[in-house]
Design an enzyme around this catalytic site. Structure first.
Site, PDB file in Angstrom:
ATOM      1  N   LEU A  41       0.736  -1.157  -0.067  1.00  0.00           N
ATOM      2  CA  LEU A  41      -0.205   0.231   0.090  1.00  0.00           C
ATOM      3  C   LEU A  41       0.833   1.408  -0.071  1.00  0.00           C
ATOM      4  CD1 LEU A  41      -2.624  -0.987   2.578  1.00  0.00           C
ATOM      5  CD2 LEU A  41      -2.658  -1.467   0.194  1.00  0.00           C
ATOM      6  N   HIS A  42       0.324   2.438  -0.645  1.00  0.00           N
ATOM      7  CA  HIS A  42       0.981   3.642  -0.621  1.00  0.00           C
ATOM      8  C   HIS A  42      -0.039   4.740  -0.374  1.00  0.00           C
ATOM      9  CE1 HIS A  42      -0.730   3.816  -4.558  1.00  0.00           C
ATOM     10  NE2 HIS A  42      -0.069   2.886  -4.819  1.00  0.00           N
ATOM     11  N   HIS A  45      -3.629   4.372  -1.923  1.00  0.00           N
ATOM     12  CA  HIS A  45      -4.418   3.426  -1.217  1.00  0.00           C
ATOM     13  C   HIS A  45      -5.042   4.154   0.221  1.00  0.00           C
ATOM     14  CE1 HIS A  45      -2.152   0.534  -3.299  1.00  0.00           C
ATOM     15  NE2 HIS A  45      -3.151   0.116  -3.706  1.00  0.00           N
ATOM     16  N   GLY A 160      -9.317   3.773  -7.206  1.00  0.00           N
ATOM     17  CA  GLY A 160      -8.346   4.753  -7.720  1.00  0.00           C
ATOM     18  C   GLY A 160      -8.580   5.031  -9.148  1.00  0.00           C
ATOM     19  N   LYS A 162      -6.347   6.155 -11.242  1.00  0.00           N
ATOM     20  CA  LYS A 162      -5.150   6.052 -12.069  1.00  0.00           C
ATOM     21  C   LYS A 162      -5.507   5.015 -13.119  1.00  0.00           C
ATOM     22  CE  LYS A 162      -1.587   3.532 -10.873  1.00  0.00           C
ATOM     23  NZ  LYS A 162      -1.392   2.843 -11.955  1.00  0.00           N
ATOM     24  N   VAL A 189      -3.479  10.017  -6.704  1.00  0.00           N
ATOM     25  CA  VAL A 189      -2.467  10.748  -5.609  1.00  0.00           C
ATOM     26  C   VAL A 189      -1.250  10.636  -6.748  1.00  0.00           C
ATOM     27  CG1 VAL A 189      -1.272  10.533  -3.659  1.00  0.00           C
ATOM     28  CG2 VAL A 189      -3.778  10.015  -3.787  1.00  0.00           C
ATOM     29  N   LEU A 197       1.028   7.684  -8.190  1.00  0.00           N
ATOM     30  CA  LEU A 197       1.703   6.413  -7.332  1.00  0.00           C
ATOM     31  C   LEU A 197       1.141   5.250  -7.633  1.00  0.00           C
ATOM     32  CD1 LEU A 197       1.521   8.162  -3.854  1.00  0.00           C
ATOM     33  CD2 LEU A 197       3.131   8.405  -5.605  1.00  0.00           C
ATOM     34  N   ARG A 200       3.893  -0.564  -8.123  1.00  0.00           N
ATOM     35  CA  ARG A 200       5.249  -1.017  -9.065  1.00  0.00           C
ATOM     36  C   ARG A 200       6.464  -0.124  -9.281  1.00  0.00           C
ATOM     37  NH1 ARG A 200       0.559  -3.955 -11.790  1.00  0.00           N
ATOM     38  NH2 ARG A 200       1.123  -6.034 -12.063  1.00  0.00           N
TER      39      ARG A 200
END
Length: 344
Positions: A41-42, A45, A160, A162, A189, A197, A200
């Site tokens: 997670l980052h 997340h 997300g 993304k 994000v 973000l 990977r």
């Protein structure tokens, strides 16, 4: 509530691995929000979890590296994993529980069913990674059905923006199959460089991370050209391609303008009254005044907010490229009047 969870959050989040344990933990919950992840997670997340925390009585983070969405030669074996790190981040963001099943739990011996979502799953990433979105749709459907309480499914699930195509695929699946879970998209994000973000990103060196930020600059160049009045699709895409020429190590797969159904646009119709695409669902607003470090830029959040206030952005620019064998994806809405703050 009367399940395994208690109002006092433990030092480490509880982790369950089977549907039976999950149902017991969620017994008595008023509402359940699901954040499906593959772990590592980052801050992206964390934004999903924080949104879920505001809108549900219980927040479940699923961590499952789903083999069905990996193709031959992809990074299933080396995909980053760190459960204890994930427990700490999920807890700080407001989660109540982690669902961390084994492969045999999700796909027991003899498992042979799958979910197909048609055309929206076949182009772009679907063409580059055959079978990928069939694996995504299958695991998401299983998770939506597992993560609920009192015989219900998950009330809301958070994804997300993304991976815009993934979000579109999941929304289409839920719509077509009359599934009651509300699918909520959350703004991208980004790092301070503008790079979206991704778990990977850990594969990239510091220098490569800097180079990878060219994707967001290319997208912003398309936006800027559109905002300046350009309406010819080849000219809009050329604005992004010119930016990409500055990073020869970044190998472009596609830079595409698409509509709400992910159909490529050859021309742009009048945008005086943007229509809500059938792949969109109304979404709640988010606070634009708090921008976390390495978080959603003010520009990014404002763009998402602008799209949501009109119920949907009709068109989007999507990009995919590789850098040292690592696949990178990103996207932005095509707005006639984007916010002036770049946030980068």
């Amino acid at each position: 509530m009367t399940g395994l969870l208690t109002p006092a959050t433990p030092a480490l989040l509880p982790v369950v691995g089977t549907p039976t344990e999950l149902r017991e933990a969620l017994r008595g919950a008023e509402s359940v929000g699901l954040v499906p992840t593959m772990g590592y997670l980052h801050a992206g997340h964390a934004a999903l979890i924080e949104r879920a925390r505001r809108e549900n009585s219980v927040v479940v983070v699923s961590i499952f590296v789903n083999p069905l969405q990996f193709g031959l030669g992809e990074d299933l074996a080396r995909y980053p994993r760190d459960l204890e790190r994930d427990r700490a981040l999920a807890r700080s963001a407001g989660a109540d529980l982690i669902f961390h099943p084994e492969v045999g739990t999700m796909y027991p011996a003899g498992f042979s069913s799958s979910v197909g979502v048609g055309a929206v799953a076949n182009a772009l990433e679907g063409a580059a990674r055959p079978g990928h979105f069939g694996g995504v749709a299958t695991v998401v459907m299983k998770l939506l059905n597992m993560v609920g309480t009192g015989g219900r499914v998950a009330d809301r699930a958070y994804f997300g923006e993304k991976d815009w195509q993934q979000l579109t695929v999941v929304r289409r699946m839920v719509r077509d199959l009359s599934h009651p879970t509300q699918v909520v998209g959350v703004p991208i994000v980004r790092a301070a460089s503008g790079l979206a973000l991704s778990s990977r990103n850990v594969y990239l060196t510091a220098d490569q991370l800097t180079r990878a930020a060219v994707l967001s600059r290319a997208l912003r160049a398309v936006q800027a050209s559109f905002a300046a009045g350009e309406r010819k699709v080849p000219a809009l895409l050329e604005a992004g391609q010119e930016v990409l020429k500055g990073e020869s190590e970044v190998k472009l797969d596609y830079l595409r303008l698409v509509d709400g159904g992910l159909e490529p646009l050859g021309t742009l119709p009048p945008l005086d009254t943007p229509a809500m695409s059938d792949s969109e669902q109304p979404r709640h607003t988010r606070n634009l005044h708090t921008v976390p470090m390495g978080g959603v830029s003010q520009s990014e959040a404002a763009q998402s907010e602008a799209a949501q206030s009109a119920e949907a952005t009709q068109f989007r620019v999507l990009i995919a490229a590789t850098l040292s064998g690592v696949r990178l994806i990103d996207n932005m809405p095509l707005l006639a009047d984007p916010p002036g703050d770049s946030g980068l």
